[in-house]
Design an enzyme around this catalytic site. Structure first.
Site, PDB file in Angstrom:
ATOM      1  N   GLY A  35      -1.100  -1.362   6.650  1.00  0.00           N
ATOM      2  CA  GLY A  35      -1.157  -2.491   7.578  1.00  0.00           C
ATOM      3  C   GLY A  35      -2.480  -3.210   7.458  1.00  0.00           C
ATOM      4  O   GLY A  35      -3.138  -3.137   6.412  1.00  0.00           O
ATOM      5  N   THR A  86       0.783  -1.237   0.000  1.00  0.00           N
ATOM      6  CA  THR A  86       0.000   0.000   0.000  1.00  0.00           C
ATOM      7  C   THR A  86       0.811   1.282   0.000  1.00  0.00           C
ATOM      8  O   THR A  86       1.688   1.488   0.841  1.00  0.00           O
ATOM      9  CB  THR A  86      -0.917   0.005   1.241  1.00  0.00           C
ATOM     10  OG1 THR A  86      -1.747  -1.138   1.158  1.00  0.00           O
ATOM     11  CG2 THR A  86      -1.773   1.255   1.287  1.00  0.00           C
ATOM     12  N   ARG A 122     -13.081  -8.785  -0.874  1.00  0.00           N
ATOM     13  CA  ARG A 122     -12.675  -8.107   0.373  1.00  0.00           C
ATOM     14  C   ARG A 122     -12.166  -6.692   0.064  1.00  0.00           C
ATOM     15  O   ARG A 122     -11.393  -6.483  -0.872  1.00  0.00           O
ATOM     16  CB  ARG A 122     -11.575  -8.922   1.059  1.00  0.00           C
ATOM     17  CG  ARG A 122     -11.034  -8.311   2.343  1.00  0.00           C
ATOM     18  CD  ARG A 122      -9.769  -7.520   2.096  1.00  0.00           C
ATOM     19  NE  ARG A 122      -9.163  -7.060   3.343  1.00  0.00           N
ATOM     20  CZ  ARG A 122      -8.163  -6.176   3.405  1.00  0.00           C
ATOM     21  NH1 ARG A 122      -7.659  -5.669   2.299  1.00  0.00           N
ATOM     22  NH2 ARG A 122      -7.676  -5.803   4.547  1.00  0.00           N
ATOM     23  N   VAL A 123     -12.596  -5.739   0.842  1.00  0.00           N
ATOM     24  CA  VAL A 123     -12.120  -4.367   0.704  1.00  0.00           C
ATOM     25  C   VAL A 123     -11.451  -3.970   2.008  1.00  0.00           C
ATOM     26  O   VAL A 123     -11.979  -4.208   3.094  1.00  0.00           O
ATOM     27  CB  VAL A 123     -13.300  -3.411   0.404  1.00  0.00           C
ATOM     28  CG1 VAL A 123     -12.840  -1.968   0.408  1.00  0.00           C
ATOM     29  CG2 VAL A 123     -13.928  -3.768  -0.946  1.00  0.00           C
ATOM     30  N   GLY A 178      -5.929  -3.708   7.303  1.00  0.00           N
ATOM     31  CA  GLY A 178      -6.982  -2.728   7.093  1.00  0.00           C
ATOM     32  C   GLY A 178      -8.174  -2.883   8.021  1.00  0.00           C
ATOM     33  O   GLY A 178      -8.794  -1.893   8.429  1.00  0.00           O
TER      34      GLY A 178
END
Ligand code: SD4
Length: 338
Positions: free
Chosen positions: A249, A197, A225-226, A251
């Site tokens: 990290g 990220t 998955r979000v 989420g």
């Protein structure tokens, strides 16, 4: 002040606790500035700096930085990223400007620049977040092209490896390690740029704040998955009066506490960026101290003066800073010694 009180005051001062010293310690202004998650933030900052150093807007700087890393096909942000457990790369991204305009995409497939789709949503629709097939349809209708659904070489390799056990267990700071895991590894010694990220926040010469996040999310996640990254207030929050923050990290832990919104609210209360990040990390750890030892979350923040800071659950989180004076990677402070 009598001698005893004076002694106590001095002790507290040295701890940074006396009087209002929890407030921003220095009046120094640091404009412009861009800070980013992880070591890979160095190259992202360099791109964003081209905009900031020529009096460009923070919103353009963060989009430029995020697009740069999305272009890196051999890295784990964007289409080069690790897939979910079905072997599909799904991308999360968001962007937010100084007027609280924001846009986001979640679980977007086969589009190279999710951050720019997010910006388009922000600027040309009444919505904030589009997900999945609808997000892709919107992108295609707005001039983005559909890329092949093939995995990058490193992602393909990692996925095949993962399939041998199909074990889902986030590995702490894998961004900074060589190896396989649900988080993509960071830079390797051979120069290939694998990492996860990318969150970046910037303050421009005018004094406006903006931020952007882009990611392929947790590798080998459930399809659909979000994470926190496209959720405004979780993976990114900007308030032009108080400051901006972003996270990296696990989420789910960030979403649970509305992490970056919390960090910004602490800055509004007068806490320095570092202390604001620390207090958000404490919130995660307090909920389940044993679990916190097994996971990593890091926050970075900038306030309206351009003061910056970070905090993580545990050792290993790093962030990159670029100003007129500074161009380096910093180790984040952390809460839990494992
Ligand atoms: C997520 N926060 O999808 C992202 C993953 C991440 O470093 O930041 N990894 O939960």
């Amino acid at each position: 002040m009598n001698a005893m009180n004076r002694k106590k005051f001095l002790q507290l001062s040295s701890l940074g606790l006396a009087g209002l010293s929890f407030r921003n310690p220095s009046p120094l202004s640091n404009k412009p500035i861009v800070i980013s998650t992880w070591e890979s933030g160095m190259q992202v900052n360099a791109e964003a700096w081209k905009v900031l150093s020529t009096n460009g807007k923070a919103i353009d700087a963060v989009e430029t930085g995020a697009r740069h890393i999305e272009n890196e096909l051999n890295c784990c942000v964007g289409l080069g990223g690790y897939p979910d457990r079905d072997g599909i790369v799904t991308l999360d991204a968001c962007i937010m400007d100084e007027k609280s305009n924001c846009g986001a995409v979640a679980a977007l497939e086969q589009i190279k620049h999710p951050v720019s789709v997010a910006r388009k949503i922000m600027e040309s629709t009444p919505h904030v977040l589009l997900a999945g097939a609808g997000a892709q349809q919107f992108a295609l209708e707005n001039g983005f092209t559909k890329e092949p659904a093939t995995l990058s070489e490193s992602a393909d390799h990692a996925y095949r490896d993962w399939l041998k056990t199909s074990q889902y267990k986030p590995i702490i700071n894998i961004e900074n390690k060589k190896g396989n895991g649900p988080f993509a590894p960071a830079f390797f010694e051979d120069g290939s740029a694998n990492h996860d990220t990318m969150g970046l926040i910037a303050l421009d010469t005018k004094g406006d704040l903006s931020g952007a996040v882009t990611t392929s999310g947790m590798a080998f996640k459930l399809h659909g998955r979000v994470g926190d990254s496209p959720i405004i207030g979780a993976g990114l929050f900007v308030d032009n009066e108080a400051g901006a923050a972003t996270s990296s990290g696990v989420g789910e832990e960030v979403i649970r506490i509305c992490g970056t919104h919390l960090v910004v609210e602490f800055m509004r209360q007068g806490y320095s960026p570092e202390l604001a990040c620390k207090k958000a990390v404490e919130r995660i750890v307090k909920r389940d101290p044993a679990k916190a030892r097994e996971l990593q979350v890091g926050f970075i923040a900038v306030n309206k003066k351009g003061q910056y800071g970070a905090y993580a659950i545990q050792k290993g989180f790093v962030y990159s800073v670029k100003t007129d004076q500074v161009n380096k990677v910093f180790d984040s402070k952390y809460l839990v010694e494992v």
